[in-house]
Design an enzyme around this catalytic site. Structure first.
Site, PDB file in Angstrom:
ATOM      1  N   ASP A   1     -40.478   5.256  13.258  1.00 48.69           N
ATOM      2  CA  ASP A   1     -40.873   6.100  12.108  1.00 48.69           C
ATOM      3  C   ASP A   1     -40.063   7.334  12.260  1.00 48.69           C
ATOM      4  O   ASP A   1     -39.460   7.707  11.157  1.00 48.69           O
ATOM      5  CB  ASP A   1     -42.318   6.482  12.723  1.00 48.69           C
ATOM      6  CG  ASP A   1     -43.350   5.350  12.195  1.00 48.69           C
ATOM      7  OD1 ASP A   1     -43.129   4.271  12.468  1.00 48.69           O
ATOM      8  OD2 ASP A   1     -44.449   5.775  12.367  1.00 48.69           O
TER       9      ASP A   1
ATOM     10  N   ARG B   1     -51.006  16.896  22.863  1.00 46.58           N
ATOM     11  CA  ARG B   1     -50.529  17.299  21.487  1.00 46.58           C
ATOM     12  C   ARG B   1     -50.424  18.936  21.554  1.00 46.58           C
ATOM     13  O   ARG B   1     -49.244  19.229  20.757  1.00 46.58           O
ATOM     14  CB  ARG B   1     -51.432  16.907  20.369  1.00 46.58           C
ATOM     15  CG  ARG B   1     -51.355  15.076  20.197  1.00 46.58           C
ATOM     16  CD  ARG B   1     -50.109  14.638  20.279  1.00 46.58           C
ATOM     17  NE  ARG B   1     -50.091  13.212  20.006  1.00 46.58           N
ATOM     18  CZ  ARG B   1     -49.075  12.414  20.659  1.00 46.58           C
ATOM     19  NH1 ARG B   1     -48.389  12.930  21.471  1.00 46.58           N
ATOM     20  NH2 ARG B   1     -49.034  11.114  20.394  1.00 46.58           N
TER      21      ARG B   1
ATOM     22  N   ASP C   1     -53.733  12.617  15.203  1.00 50.55           N
ATOM     23  CA  ASP C   1     -52.611  13.200  15.511  1.00 50.55           C
ATOM     24  C   ASP C   1     -51.926  14.333  14.555  1.00 50.55           C
ATOM     25  O   ASP C   1     -51.626  15.415  14.834  1.00 50.55           O
ATOM     26  CB  ASP C   1     -51.743  12.619  16.017  1.00 50.55           C
ATOM     27  CG  ASP C   1     -51.535  12.213  17.561  1.00 50.55           C
ATOM     28  OD1 ASP C   1     -52.473  12.813  18.116  1.00 50.55           O
ATOM     29  OD2 ASP C   1     -50.930  11.203  18.026  1.00 50.55           O
TER      30      ASP C   1
ATOM     31  N   SER D   1     -48.793  -0.671  19.441  1.00 47.93           N
ATOM     32  CA  SER D   1     -48.028   0.911  19.224  1.00 47.93           C
ATOM     33  C   SER D   1     -48.833   1.556  20.606  1.00 47.93           C
ATOM     34  O   SER D   1     -50.086   1.477  20.970  1.00 47.93           O
ATOM     35  CB  SER D   1     -48.845   1.595  18.268  1.00 47.93           C
ATOM     36  OG  SER D   1     -48.832   2.829  17.993  1.00 47.93           O
TER      37      SER D   1
END
Length: 405
Positions: A18, A99, A128, A180
């Site tokens: 990505d 995060r 996220d 993932s």
């Protein structure tokens, strides 16, 4: 701020498919300089090796790799452990806790290099995006936020691979990747593949960090954890930094298959998702910490701490770290944590982490009171009056219902 007003953007860069596509996409669509930023939160050297060179080859002007390992464990994980936060009764918040420190460091890099925008590779379906952008809003509201997955017309791995191939941008990704994954010092998460069907049992290929409990040693192993005011300070009597202590617990727990979790959880955006998590060290740490809490805190204190933990689990999961509420909850949890000093021994065996010994100078446990043998400190006849008063409301209602009151 329009596209033409973006001159320099800092991208949260992982080197995966990505973000490798995002670098050329930003340059083409925003005609801007792209600065790559990567956070070392303990995901492993293999994920960081060659990352700077890869970012430059993809079109970034520079790449900043920031070591956040100790800060992540000491300033985000340990405080969360103090609250007892476990999302929906199972998830130990590994991705969620990472995060805010990543977003904070990204903002710091952006301010340092004079960027006017921030970019992330989160999809429009996940949690996220909210966690990153909530942090950006709290820390640098003046910076524009770019979320390519909400703008571009690519929808699959095949689309991204074709995009990179057309531009001769090298990538090690392939269309056959099944899962993932997201790793840090606390855990590794797995999504995709057969896990998208909750009726499918995870295959052995899913798990990458822990030994299958069925294949774990037949001999149990004990590990001693030492705490001072709510913080882990030693493992097996060896003084270690927060990060090194967690690394040690991960090694011990993984060898015995500890910390595997397979759940369906409620995402913040409204849909359910199925994921598998491996949190060996965290599972041991949480078990030990709770054992000390039960030794030290009285009934009302423990009840209130549990309420704090429930609220904090949703706060962290929902990306509200940089809020006054977070500061308030942590202040309350710290008041309890100040008493959490002592030692706990946890037995590791076939996927289980079981507390078998605990001691604390602040313990409220008294063998003199709790014994089933003869004692001189508790008159059992006094219990009758206590029970009569404790059940008075029920007694009055019953009499009322019978017409006797």
């Amino acid at each position: 701020m329009s596209k033409s007003q973006v001159n320099k953007v800092v991208l949260a860069y992982s080197g995966g498919l990505d973000t490798s596509a995002i670098i050329p996409w930003l340059k083409e669509n925003y005609d801007c300089e792209v600065v790559a930023f990567a956070a070392d939160v303990g995901q492993g050297d293999e994920e960081l090796q060659g990352l700077e060179e890869k970012a430059i080859r993809s079109g970034a002007s520079e790449c900043h790799i920031v070591d956040l390992k100790e800060g992540f464990v000491g300033e985000y994980i340990y405080p969360t452990v103090m609250t007892g936060a476990v999302y929906e009764g199972q998830y130990l918040l590994g991705t969620s806790m990472a995060r805010p420190i990543i977003a904070k460091a990204q903002v710091e890099v952006a301010l340092k290099v004079g960027a006017d925008a921030l970019c992330h590779g989160c999809t429009g379906k996940g949690n996220d995006q909210v966690r990153f952008e909530g942090a950006f809003a709290a820390l640098a509201p003046q910076l524009k936020v770019i979320a390519p997955w909400r703008e571009w017309d690519m929808h699959s791995r095949e689309d991204l691979l074709a995009y990179l191939a057309e531009r001769n941008v090298p990538t090690t990704a392939s269309a056959t990747k099944i899962y993932s994954r997201d790793a840090n010092a606390w855990h590794i998460s797995h999504e995709g593949g057969e896990l998208e069907n909750p009726w499918c049992e995870p295959t052995k290929q899913v798990w990458t960090m822990t030994v299958d409990p069925e294949d774990a040693p037949n001999q149990a192993e004990r590990v001693q954890l030492g705490f001072e005011q709510g913080r882990l300070v030693s493992v097996n009597n060896e003084k270690l930094s927060p990060y090194q202590a967690l690394v040690r617990l991960n090694q011990l727990g993984a060898a015995h298959g500890v910390g595997r979790l397979d759940i369906v959880e409620n995402r913040l955006v409204g849909m359910k998702s199925r994921g598998c998590y491996e949190t060996p060290g965290g599972t041991i740490l949480m078990a030990a910490y709770k054992a000390l809490e039960h030794l030290v805190l009285n009934k009302d204190s423990l009840k209130f701490r549990e309420q704090l933990g429930l609220e904090f689990s949703h706060l962290v999961y929902d990306g509200r770290w940089f809020t006054p509420l977070k500061d308030s909850i942590l202040a309350g949890a710290q008041a309890f944590a100040n008493q959490i000093t002592g030692d706990v021994v946890v037995k590791l065996y076939k996927g289980q982490a079981t507390v078998v010994q605990r001691r604390s100078p602040n313990s409220l446990y008294s063998e003199d009171f709790a014994t089933f043998g003869a004692d001189d400190v508790y008159d059992q006849s006094h219990a009758e009056g206590f029970i009569r008063l404790y059940s008075l409301a029920s007694r009055i209602k019953a009499l009322k219902d019978k017409g006797q009151a």
